[in-house]
Design an enzyme around this catalytic site. Structure first.
Site, short mmCIF file in Angstrom:
data_model
loop_
_atom_site.label_atom_id
_atom_site.label_comp_id
_atom_site.label_asym_id
_atom_site.label_seq_id
_atom_site.Cartn_x
_atom_site.Cartn_y
_atom_site.Cartn_z
N CYS A 261 -46.25 19.44 53.73
CA CYS A 261 -45.07 19.87 53.44
C CYS A 261 -44.99 21.51 53.48
O CYS A 261 -43.93 22.22 53.77
CB CYS A 261 -44.29 19.22 52.05
N HIS B 264 -39.61 16.58 53.63
CA HIS B 264 -40.29 15.10 53.20
C HIS B 264 -39.64 14.05 54.06
O HIS B 264 -39.05 13.07 52.99
CB HIS B 264 -40.38 15.04 51.48
N ASP C 67 -35.51 20.16 53.21
CA ASP C 67 -36.65 19.40 52.63
C ASP C 67 -37.43 18.83 53.73
O ASP C 67 -36.95 17.97 54.47
CB ASP C 67 -36.19 18.36 51.76
#
Length: 449
Positions: free
Chosen positions: A77, A290, A288
């Site tokens: 990430c 993820h 993000d």
């Protein structure tokens, strides 16, 4: 159905991402230096956010190193956040800050930038290159990076990107030195001049809030052609607290996101890295990484040949010429064929996120890296002026320091020269370290993500 309504229906593979909407509020929303009103500029704000390149976990890509991971879920990430910050700098460099993505409309420069981040070994800024180069920073492939580590790795990789001619400066010790950066960005800038100015800086008894520009200093650099400036991505790793962010830095942090030079902040919550692109009130706006998506490649463009009724890969069998919305290529059966790209180039949807994520700024992990892009020397000078006004002089507890000259007790500045070599094999690029050394990385800057 209009464009924004259409893209708002995009669906992605399930992941732990919870999306938000921009709230109706009278407070301005800042997105990398651009202020918006959600009451009057909502569509413009949404399109600006949608146009950022969104890089997430991917799966089913070629194994890193030939035998390594084929997905980066759980460890990549921060690498993806570093990619996003660099991708924004490259968009600013080649397309301009006002560039906006339009689905199914071909833009050659944007496409070339995007292809640099695809999940394959011969892409300049792929997960493969970043993870492999991380070994020079003491990180094994598949190991978590921190903000400083990814910044150091990108600094090494960018030297091979001749098209962009971008330089990355990672300002350590919470300090930006103007003349160090000018040595890096202006090939004609004499290194000895920087050293001399650095030796004189503290002797003059100057502080970080003064410009400290002396007449003789200006004369020494006046021979430099301003057009020789190399575009700069300035990354500043910071630690703004021990286990939680210190509230005294909140306003300065928001100010950085309001600067027109901003390309966001990489950091996150504990155990989760994000790319922060703006704020509204005390809420940070971020992308993000993820969400695990299948890797996408642009190696083929299939066209049904009307003469043979067979599928033809145009990109591999014909030398194409591109315009904004047409692809023209030589056909063995005719003089030329013009193909509408609208039906062939929609596979970049997964690189654009229609919905923002938001979090309270006090939830931010104290280890971050702030990014600024300066395409010209005047933009860098303006950034320095803005930092002095809003960060180093206005704040009683500045997040970082800015000096024009190098302190005399510091060692001489040595711009990164790229002591690597390229190995060409089967039209792929490999990077190898010659000297075996890397910039020091403090564990305090590491964020597990």
């Amino acid at each position: 159905m209009d464009f924004l309504t259409e893209v708002s229906t995009f669906t992605y593979e399930a992941g732990p991402v919870n999306y938000d909407e921009f709230p109706p509020t009278e407070e301005p929303v800042y997105l990398m230096g651009t202020p918006y009103s959600t009451l009057y500029d909502l569509n413009e704000l949404k399109l600006d956010f949608l146009s950022r390149i969104w890089l997430t976990y991917r799966k089913n890509f070629p194994a890193i190193g030939g035998t390594g991971p084929t997905l980066d879920t759980g460890w990549g990430c921060m690498l993806r956040c570093g990619q996003m910050m660099l991708a924004q700098a490259l968009l600013n460099r080649h397309c301009g800050r006002d560039w906006r993505w339009t689905r199914k409309i071909y833009d050659e420069k944007y496409r070339k930038v995007l292809e640099m981040f695809l999940d394959k070994k011969n892409a300049y800024y792929s997960i493969h290159q970043i993870a492999s180069m991380g070994v020079s920073e003491g990180k094994n492939i598949g190991q978590w990076f921190g903000p400083n580590t990814v910044a150091q790795v990108l600094k090494k990789l960018v030297v091979f990107d001749e098209w962009s001619s971008l330089v990355i400066h990672v300002a350590m010790d919470n300090t930006i030195i103007e003349h160090d950066i000018k040595c890096l960005c202006k090939p004609g800038y004499e290194k000895t001049t920087c050293d001399i100015l650095g030796m004189n800086s503290m002797k003059a008894g100057a502080t970080g809030c003064s410009s400290r520009a002396k007449p003789q200093d200006k004369n020494k650099s006046s021979h430099v052609d301003p057009s020789k400036w190399k575009p700069l991505l300035l990354i500043l790793p910071l630690r703004l607290g021990l286990t939680d962010i210190n509230a005294v830095y909140i306003e300065s942090l928001k100010k950085c996101l309001s600067f027109t030079h901003s390309v966001g902040i990489i950091g996150g919550k504990p155990n989760q890295a994000h790319w922060f692109v703006g704020y509204v009130g005390d809420k940070l706006i971020y992308l993000d990484p993820h969400t695990t998506q299948v890797s996408v490649f642009f190696d083929k463009m299939i066209y049904l040949d009307p003469h043979t009724t067979q599928e033809v890969d145009i990109l591999s069998t014909h030398p194409p010429l591109f315009s904004r919305d047409k692809l023209i290529y030589l056909d063995p059966h005719t003089t030329q064929v013009s193909v509408d790209l609208n039906d062939h180039l929609s596979n970049d949807d997964s690189f654009h996120c229609p919905h923002p994520c938001m979090m309270n700024i006090l939830e931010l992990d104290p280890s971050i890296a702030v990014g600024f892009y300066c395409g010209t020397e005047s933009e860098f000078d303006d950034l320095c002026t803005t930092i002095r006004k809003f960060i180093t002089c206005e704040s009683r507890t500045p997040m970082f320091e800015l000096y024009q000259d190098r302190p005399p007790h510091w060692p001489p500045y040595e711009p990164y020269s790229g002591k690597f070599f390229l190995l060409w094999s089967s039209a792929t690029i490999e990077f190898a370290v010659l000297d075996g050394t890397g910039c020091e990385t403090d564990d305090e800057f590491e964020l597990i993500g």
